[in-house]
Write an enzyme that holds these catalytic residues in place. Structure first.
Site, PDB file in Angstrom:
ATOM      1  N   ASP A 137      45.658  41.749  45.773  1.00  0.00           N
ATOM      2  CA  ASP A 137      44.536  41.221  45.014  1.00  0.00           C
ATOM      3  C   ASP A 137      44.659  41.767  43.584  1.00  0.00           C
ATOM      4  O   ASP A 137      45.516  42.619  43.294  1.00  0.00           O
ATOM      5  CB  ASP A 137      43.195  41.601  45.669  1.00  0.00           C
ATOM      6  CG  ASP A 137      42.085  40.640  45.254  1.00  0.00           C
ATOM      7  OD1 ASP A 137      42.266  39.924  44.243  1.00  0.00           O
ATOM      8  OD2 ASP A 137      41.033  40.612  45.919  1.00  0.00           O
TER       9      ASP A 137
HETATM   10  C1  BGC Z   1      39.394  38.349  43.949  1.00  0.00           C
HETATM   11  C2  BGC Z   1      40.288  37.370  44.661  1.00  0.00           C
HETATM   12  C3  BGC Z   1      40.862  36.373  43.682  1.00  0.00           C
HETATM   13  C4  BGC Z   1      41.557  37.112  42.571  1.00  0.00           C
HETATM   14  C5  BGC Z   1      42.220  36.214  41.555  1.00  0.00           C
HETATM   15  C6  BGC Z   1      40.019  38.912  42.701  1.00  0.00           C
HETATM   16  O1  BGC Z   1      39.093  39.628  41.951  1.00  0.00           O
HETATM   17  O2  BGC Z   1      39.048  39.388  44.835  1.00  0.00           O
HETATM   18  O3  BGC Z   1      39.568  36.722  45.668  1.00  0.00           O
HETATM   19  O4  BGC Z   1      41.712  35.489  44.344  1.00  0.00           O
HETATM   20  O5  BGC Z   1      40.613  37.924  41.902  1.00  0.00           O
HETATM   21  O6  BGC Z   1      41.323  35.575  40.737  1.00  0.00           O
END
Ligand code: BGC
Length: 757
Positions: A281
């Site tokens: 993530d």
């Molecule tokens: C989130 C994810 C997301 C990623 C990319 C993160 O802060 O937890 O769910 O896919 O950002 O935007």
């Protein structure tokens, strides 16, 4: 005679198959990797955000330099086919090995055509509809250059304080697994054409079990609970052939998921046979420094060794793995394996054959936000709304007289699509006011007043993100705003109160310790009820709310979540009875936040309350509130009424691999046609570990005309009785089982069966 056979192996099990030749892919990737330098290999593992890329200037951005140097494997959240084509061109024309980039995006519930938020979609209990929404999302996103979506999010969540409960499929592992499968199928198909994109199941794992519902917080649970209750939806996505997996921010067993070998290698790769790639993530690796796992070089090495292939945003892999390799902290084989996984993904997507496969400007002009897609969004949204109460048949509304539409959510387009609407043009959504006027037609007089701010606490309001949008704060005293609404209501036959949460009160980093309707709106609702006119509460929310008082006082409540681009139309369709509501909750709704976590598939304990009891001393309960929810899991009303016969079983005692048929006769004994979600639950009465009081094991959404009856049958096999025991062995144990069927998890009919080995 020697015949050379090239096997087209269907790489993945389950419903989604990726039709590529394994042999050819291996040969291609081997060949390419033999030419790659270490730096180029590390580059493939790097996933920066889009940064400052704009059309025509991509070539001058910082990112462009990195792409040319082979230091980027993909980019995410760039919108528009023109920009993506520009950037892809840099990769395939100006980098040494011309390796195409992956373009990812958070296409979570639709692209420009927003569907309801995932929690809402799960309440449709309609897997075809969910698959269709993912299919349309993939078609639109791929028409705009995107080949990879960070969806589905399948984190089981039992804590409505957690804002991200909005992004998932609710509290149940079985329903969550069905949804995971439907979404992977919808996005990916067989990845053979340019309307299908790679999915990424997230957030692996147990992100939804954050302590106290506080985002990014610690998760800790037994392995038995993990395997039985939290892991099944991720596994279902893997079984369905999902191409990628996102590691979660939280720790599990004291080790952040991003460096958790047990999760990423032992379970995901070895136990489940996952063959795709793992991405972190956003800055997941860097955050392990704060977790206390070491400095950036150490945590990057830990992540690689645990099984991470791609590093989102943080560049820990890019900047430190070389030193770790020299220091003997990671091996070349580990770097090669990660690089291979990324290249394979690009191969499966067909990007080596055609790097511009997803860059078709004609498609971008004709396949996005089309009338057909909006129509689908409207239909699907209407099936997600949950009718929570309808005393005295206030609903459906008649298309006559005067309707007072009151509340901060009534005249607001921006608030309709809901959290994670990255590609959506909010100004094109349909507000409730617009929807009601259109569906009601000219025979109805609609009068409107704002009635209240989102909340009186302006600091909270600001955090909830309403400024700069059409929900701008009304600076008059609250009493004045309410009085104006009361004057408006005085002219009406019925009041529709559009209240609840703003879209940004749920989603990432939007946890709440109070899960009620904000105070200013409660005050408005109380004042509206005092008029004595019939009040319909149209409730906007991204989480289960504690609305005991509202349930006691308000005659009709329709929960509409955040319904996407067509929310206003879809809500009006249901309010006026063009569509009979059929949504059922995928989470339990507690009476108050103190009961949380409250979920239907809990254990019995050694001191359960007697059936129907409110409180018993020395039993498992509270002094000040009963154990009951306001609305149980699976609950939802209709404008018609469904009657269930007792359950009949094909046999009362079975052995081994025999099959049981459980049936009920369902009768629509109301005056309207309607759909009912018939739910099958099973309780394992005695086992080597304690088992839940009931577990969802099947469901069918059935359409019945007014007056019609139908037999609904479920086929049950020992597969449905299996669970992970204390050795984490997945099997069933002989004994007695309660077979329960009903329209929600509380109101079921039961029959008992004995099943021996
Ligand atoms: C989130 C994810 C997301 C990623 C990319 C993160 O802060 O937890 O769910 O896919 O950002 O935007």
């Amino acid at each position: 005679m020697h015949v050379k056979v090239v096997f087209i192996s269907l790489l993945i099990l389950g419903s989604t198959r990726v039709a590529v030749s394994q042999t050819k892919m291996q040969a291609f990737v081997d060949g390419l990797m033999s030419k790659m330098t270490l730096d180029e290999k590390l580059g493939q593992l790097n996933l920066p955000g889009a940064g400052d890329i704009t059309t025509g200037q991509a070539g001058n951005s910082d990112i462009a330099g990195k792409i040319k140097a082979g230091k980027v494997g993909g980019l995410f959240n760039i919108k528009s086919v023109a920009k993506i084509r520009d950037v892809q061109r840099i990769a395939v024309e100006q980098s040494r090995l011309k390796i195409p980039l992956l373009f990812g995006m958070d296409v979570i519930h639709g692209y420009e055509t927003a569907f309801p938020i995932p929690l809402a979609l799960s309440c449709s209990w309609d897997m075809k509809a969910i698959e269709r929404s993912a299919r349309i999302a993939a078609t639109e996103a791929s028409a705009d250059g995107i080949c990879w979506t960070f969806s589905p999010m399948v984190d089981i969540a039992r804590d409505p304080r957690w804002g991200r409960i909005a992004e998932g499929g609710g509290e149940d592992p079985y329903l969550g697994g069905q949804i995971a499968r439907a979404m992977v199928k919808g996005y990916q198909g067989d990845l053979s054409n340019n309307t299908q994109i790679m999915a990424c199941v997230k957030h692996y794992a147990m992100y939804g079990a954050a302590e106290a519902g506080r985002d990014y917080n610690t998760t800790d649970m037994s392995r038995v609970r993990m395997f039985n209750e939290y892991l099944p939806p991720y596994k279902a996505a893997v079984d369905a052939g999902v191409g990628s997996v996102m590691a979660s921010f939280n720790e599990v067993d004291g080790i952040p998921a991003t460096a958790n070998k047990f999760l990423l290698t032992d379970v995901l790769r070895k136990r489940w046979g996952f063959g795709g790639f793992v991405v972190t993530d956003y800055t997941g690796i860097n955050e392990m420094v704060e977790h206390g796992m070491g400095d950036l070089q150490q945590v990057s090495a830990l992540a690689l060794k645990a099984g991470v292939d791609m590093d989102m945003v943080g560049e820990g892999f890019l900047t430190t793995l070389k030193q770790s390799l020299q220091a003997g902290k990671v091996t070349m084989a580990q770097i090669d394996m990660a690089c291979r996984k990324i290249l394979e993904a690009k191969y499966k997507l067909g990007l080596f054959a055609n790097p511009y496969k997803y860059c078709d400007e004609k498609r971008a002009a004709s396949e996005i936000f089309t009338d057909a897609n909006r129509k689908a969004a409207r239909e699907i949204a209407a099936d997600c709304f949950v009718l929570l109460k309808n005393q005295g048949d206030v609903l459906p509304l008649k298309k006559q007289g005067t309707i007072a539409l009151i509340g901060p959510m009534a005249d607001n387009r921006e608030n309709m699509p809901g959290t994670w609407s990255v590609a959506v043009d909010f100004s094109k959504s349909v507000s409730l006011m617009e929807g009601i006027k259109e569906v009601a037609g000219s025979g109805v007089n609609v009068v409107y007043a704002r009635g209240s701010n989102l909340d009186e606490d302006s600091v909270f309001e600001e955090r909830a993100g309403m400024f700069g949008k059409s929900l701008r704060r009304d600076r008059r005293p609250a009493r004045e705003i309410i009085d104006e609404a009361l004057q408006t209501a005085a002219r009406a036959d019925v009041i529709v109160a559009a209240l609840g949460e703003s879209a940004e009160m749920t989603g990432e980093s939007s946890s709440r310790s109070n899960i009620e309707i904000p105070g200013a709106q409660q005050a408005l609702l109380q004042a509206l009820l005092k008029t004595g006119k019939p009040v319909v509460l149209v409730l906007f929310t991204g989480r289960p709310l504690a609305i005991k008082w509202e349930n006691d006082q308000v005659p009709a409540i329709l929960n509409v979540w955040f319904g996407g681009s067509e929310a206003g139309h879809a809500i009006a369709d249901v309010l006026f009875g063009e569509v009979n509501p059929s949504g059922k909750l995928s989470t339990t709704w507690p009476q108050n936040v103190g009961q949380v976590p409250l979920y239907y598939n809990h254990k019995n304990t050694g001191r359960p309350l007697a059936d129907g009891a409110w409180f018993q001393k020395f039993r498992s309960n509270y002094l000040d509130v009963s154990n009951d929810p306001v609305y149980p899991f699976g609950f939802g009303l209709s404008y018609t009424h469904f009657r269930y016969s007792p359950v009949t079983l094909s046999s009362k005692s079975l052995k081994g691999d025999q099959t049981l048929t459980a049936q009920v006769t369902l009768t629509n004994d109301g005056a309207r046609d309607g759909k009912e979600v018939v739910q099958l639950y099973i309780r394992d009465r005695v086992a080597s570990i304690t088992r839940p009081v009931k577990e969802l094991k099947g469901f069918q959404k059935v359409f019945l005309k007014a007056g019609e009856s139908r037999t609904v049958s479920f086929t049950i096999t020992p597969e449905d009785l299996k669970f992970y025991n204390s050795e984490l062995k997945y099997d069933w144990e002989p004994g007695d089982f309660d077979i329960m069927i009903g329209g929600n998890s509380r109101d079921t009919q039961t029959a008992r069966v004995s099943w021996m080995k």
